[in-house]
Motif scaffolding. Structure first.
Motif, PDB file in Angstrom:
ATOM      1  N   TYR A  77      38.447  42.759  30.237  1.00  0.00           N
ATOM      2  CA  TYR A  77      37.397  43.493  30.341  1.00  0.00           C
ATOM      3  C   TYR A  77      35.816  44.211  29.822  1.00  0.00           C
ATOM      4  O   TYR A  77      35.602  44.369  30.718  1.00  0.00           O
ATOM      5  CB  TYR A  77      38.583  44.360  29.437  1.00  0.00           C
ATOM      6  CG  TYR A  77      40.230  44.735  30.561  1.00  0.00           C
ATOM      7  CD1 TYR A  77      39.777  45.558  31.956  1.00  0.00           C
ATOM      8  CD2 TYR A  77      41.356  44.348  29.701  1.00  0.00           C
ATOM      9  CE1 TYR A  77      41.504  45.379  32.285  1.00  0.00           C
ATOM     10  CE2 TYR A  77      42.260  44.463  30.381  1.00  0.00           C
ATOM     11  CZ  TYR A  77      42.368  44.772  31.515  1.00  0.00           C
ATOM     12  OH  TYR A  77      43.562  45.007  31.997  1.00  0.00           O
ATOM     13  N   ILE A  78      35.200  43.808  28.896  1.00  0.00           N
ATOM     14  CA  ILE A  78      34.937  43.539  28.847  1.00  0.00           C
ATOM     15  C   ILE A  78      33.503  42.856  29.784  1.00  0.00           C
ATOM     16  O   ILE A  78      32.427  43.365  30.288  1.00  0.00           O
ATOM     17  CB  ILE A  78      33.851  43.724  27.233  1.00  0.00           C
ATOM     18  CG1 ILE A  78      34.514  44.165  26.722  1.00  0.00           C
ATOM     19  CG2 ILE A  78      32.195  43.365  27.549  1.00  0.00           C
ATOM     20  CD1 ILE A  78      34.104  43.560  24.524  1.00  0.00           C
ATOM     21  N   VAL A  79      33.293  41.427  30.081  1.00  0.00           N
ATOM     22  CA  VAL A  79      33.714  41.319  31.135  1.00  0.00           C
ATOM     23  C   VAL A  79      33.818  42.322  32.965  1.00  0.00           C
ATOM     24  O   VAL A  79      32.555  42.055  33.570  1.00  0.00           O
ATOM     25  CB  VAL A  79      34.173  39.910  30.872  1.00  0.00           C
ATOM     26  CG1 VAL A  79      33.423  38.835  32.460  1.00  0.00           C
ATOM     27  CG2 VAL A  79      33.647  38.564  29.991  1.00  0.00           C
ATOM     28  N   MET A  80      34.140  42.051  32.338  1.00  0.00           N
ATOM     29  CA  MET A  80      34.400  42.800  33.964  1.00  0.00           C
ATOM     30  C   MET A  80      33.914  44.448  34.055  1.00  0.00           C
ATOM     31  O   MET A  80      33.415  44.771  34.967  1.00  0.00           O
ATOM     32  CB  MET A  80      36.498  43.208  34.674  1.00  0.00           C
ATOM     33  CG  MET A  80      37.184  42.729  34.469  1.00  0.00           C
ATOM     34  SD  MET A  80      38.752  42.523  35.131  1.00  0.00           S
ATOM     35  CE  MET A  80      39.720  43.099  33.839  1.00  0.00           C
ATOM     36  N   LEU A  81      33.605  45.206  32.897  1.00  0.00           N
ATOM     37  CA  LEU A  81      32.990  46.288  33.041  1.00  0.00           C
ATOM     38  C   LEU A  81      31.609  45.899  32.970  1.00  0.00           C
ATOM     39  O   LEU A  81      31.243  46.406  33.828  1.00  0.00           O
ATOM     40  CB  LEU A  81      33.174  46.188  31.400  1.00  0.00           C
ATOM     41  CG  LEU A  81      32.480  47.924  32.131  1.00  0.00           C
ATOM     42  CD1 LEU A  81      32.905  49.596  32.617  1.00  0.00           C
ATOM     43  CD2 LEU A  81      33.098  48.989  30.033  1.00  0.00           C
ATOM     44  N   ILE A  82      30.866  44.579  32.698  1.00  0.00           N
ATOM     45  CA  ILE A  82      29.800  44.167  32.929  1.00  0.00           C
ATOM     46  C   ILE A  82      29.493  44.167  34.307  1.00  0.00           C
ATOM     47  O   ILE A  82      28.892  44.408  35.120  1.00  0.00           O
ATOM     48  CB  ILE A  82      29.295  43.287  31.747  1.00  0.00           C
ATOM     49  CG1 ILE A  82      29.317  43.885  30.374  1.00  0.00           C
ATOM     50  CG2 ILE A  82      27.798  42.958  31.802  1.00  0.00           C
ATOM     51  CD1 ILE A  82      29.050  42.888  29.560  1.00  0.00           C
ATOM     52  N   SER A  83      30.662  43.110  34.681  1.00  0.00           N
ATOM     53  CA  SER A  83      30.055  42.861  35.785  1.00  0.00           C
ATOM     54  C   SER A  83      30.534  43.534  36.907  1.00  0.00           C
ATOM     55  O   SER A  83      29.545  43.894  38.275  1.00  0.00           O
ATOM     56  CB  SER A  83      31.658  41.859  36.049  1.00  0.00           C
ATOM     57  OG  SER A  83      31.582  40.655  35.355  1.00  0.00           O
TER      58      SER A  83
END
Length: 541
Positions: free
Chosen positions: A338-344
């Motif tokens: 979810y960190i990756v998704m938020l940054i993306s």
């Protein structure tokens, strides 16, 4: 002198100054974020049940004995998903009607009172306020930054799911029922009713602790500016000016005057469009009459495509799925995802204004479809390498989804509907997402649960097949709306221009030095491409 300093002509749309205008739009940004709380509610609600299913104490309480342990049957998980989605669908249908009757500001109060009674009723309330944000933003935002701010809708969903994942990682250390009960209680955070829940649970009086029930959502609600478009449509000019001053401040009256003129022109243009097209009947009927039928169907493609490429699976069941395929620290891996998704997703805010919509959606859908294929193939193998490739595929899917159809799909769907029908179009978008999400959410437990399909990573084949269909629809029908104002979008649809040729057609139209008039919007002409010259010309039917 700064290009947008004192004396700047706000009547001229300047896409080349979009980032300077963004710095000037900080008040609007805060109100846009506030309006998107409905998206946050939905985002949290999407993942709550699936995340709780990964907690052993939750499974023990609600599950059944299975192979020496406990398991929540697929039929039960599907029932939870169905109840929530049914509430969402009913909510967005009601919201699309109410938002045009009582305004944009009043939606929140109607929905917030419904969140205390069960998952179905909660989802109904979430659905009502979900409609508000894209309509309000689309009506008020400066044209230079329409795509940027419409990405807030998906950004809010991802932010809420990130909060959910952080909470799950923290409560996973608790070895009792509070590990999952805290997640359920935090749903009330959005409506300021946490203390109500705790008071009821402990049989305490809520009257003695009223102050603990106040959260920023309720505190700021009385100050939320009603949509100037809605106010001008109802001939409340002074109220519209006051609303714009809340959004932009009182210091730059030239900006306020320009926005009054721009929005008033949109109102008059939209009313003229209805008159020219001679549309009658309920708004939901009008949305499928004449050229609006095509616009509504195109608006339905992105939300349907989101679900067909695996949105409901990842955003609802990913933590539980990671546990099923053998990931040891599945809560931590889910949090990193979810960190990756938020940054993306945050990067999509800027990419959409640089690259446009279609240029991201078409290749994005193709890449996502191929990722699903690779994941499905890895599910057929039993090696450790195949296992890790499957995990990598999930992370790659998250990146490409959030940069492309995840963020931009909502923005595009909010742009292609005509101004007078935007509230009902947004309801149609919500219902489309709800119905397709319900189908995928209902069947996913039967695909992945050990007591049913137990397909593991082979679920990628399912979304590969559906992704092919979605990719074809996106390629054939999704237009490029970057840099187009609403008048031009109306003209391009009314003239029958091929959605794939919007940019070429409007470039030719602008080159002739023409501006859109009401008579251009009558759906009586079609356009075709001259094979020799490669330009768009008009021909009477």
């Amino acid at each position: 002198m700064s290009p947008i300093g004192p004396g700047h002509d706000w009547r001229v749309v300047r896409p080349d100054l979009k980032w300077q205008i963004l710095r000037r739009s900080w008040r609007f940004f805060l109100w846009a974020m506030y309006s998107s709380v409905g998206s946050m509610m939905l985002g949290y609600d999407f993942g709550a049940a699936g995340t709780c299913t990964a907690f052993p104490s939750f499974v023990k309480q609600f599950g059944e004995p299975f192979e020496g342990s406990y398991l929540i049957p697929a039929r039960v998980q599907s029932g939870w998903s169905g109840a929530s989605t049914a509430g969402d669908i009913l909510g967005v249908l009601a919201g699309g009607y109410l938002i045009d009757v009582i305004g944009r500001m009043q939606q929140g109060a109607s929905g917030w009172q419904l969140f205390l009674v069960g998952r179905l009723i909660s989802a109904f309330g979430f659905g009502i306020v979900f409609v508000n944000s894209p309509v309000w933003i689309g009506e008020v935002v400066r044209p230079e930054l329409r795509g940027f701010f419409l990405c807030i809708m998906n950004g809010s969903i991802v932010l809420a799911q990130f909060i959910l994942s952080c909470t799950a990682q923290g409560t996973s250390k608790i070895n009792n029922d509070w590990s999952w009960k805290i997640i359920i209680i935090l749903q009330y955070m959005f409506v300021g009713k946490i203390w109500d829940y705790l008071s009821i649970r402990n049989k305490l009086s809520t009257n003695s602790n009223v102050s603990l029930r106040q959260v920023p959502l309720i505190v700021f609600y009385p100050f939320f500016p009603e949509s100037p478009y809605y106010l001008l449509k109802n001939n409340k000019h002074e109220s519209a000016r006051n609303s714009l001053e809340k959004i932009w401040g009182k210091n730059d009256q030239e900006l306020i005057n320009a926005e009054m003129e721009r929005i008033q022109a949109n109102v008059e243009f939209s009313e003229g469009m209805i008159a020219e097209a001679k549309l009658k009947g309920p708004l939901i009927v009008q949305a499928f009459q004449g050229i609006n039928r095509k616009r509504s169907l195109i608006a339905m493609i992105p939300p349907a495509g989101q679900q067909m490429i695996g949105s409901a699976f990842v955003l609802t069941y990913i933590t539980y799925f990671l546990e099923l395929i053998g990931v040891t620290n599945y809560f931590l891996v889910s949090l990193i995802l979810y960190i990756v998704m938020l940054i993306s997703n945050l990067s999509a805010f800027f990419v959409v204004e640089v690259s446009g919509r279609r240029k991201l959606l078409v290749p994005g859908m193709i890449v996502l479809t191929l990722i699903c294929l690779i994941m499905g193939i890895m599910g057929c193998l039993t090696s450790k390498a195949a296992f890790w490739v499957s995990i990598v595929c999930i992370f790659l899917w998250a990146v490409f989804y959030q940069i492309t159809i995840g963020a931009i799909g909502f923005a595009l769907s909010s742009e292609v509907g005509s101004l007078p029908l935007r509230p009902v179009t947004q309801s149609i978008v919500g219902v489309t997402q709800g119905v397709t999400g319900w189908v995928m959410g209902f069947v996913t437990p039967y695909i992945i649960n050990p007591d049913e399909g137990n397909m593991g990573a082979k679920i990628g084949f399912v979304f590969f097949g559906l992704g092919i269909i979605a990719s074809v629809l996106v390629f054939l029908y999704v237009p490029e709306t970057k840099g187009l104002n609403f008048d031009e979008i109306d003209y391009l649809f009314a003239s029958g221009t091929n959605p794939r040729k919007f940019q070429e057609a409007i470039a030719e139209y602008r080159a002739r030095g023409q501006s859109v008039k009401k008579e251009d919007l009558a759906p009586k002409s079609i356009s075709y491409e001259n094979e020799k010259e490669g330009v768009i010309v008009e021909q009477q039917e």
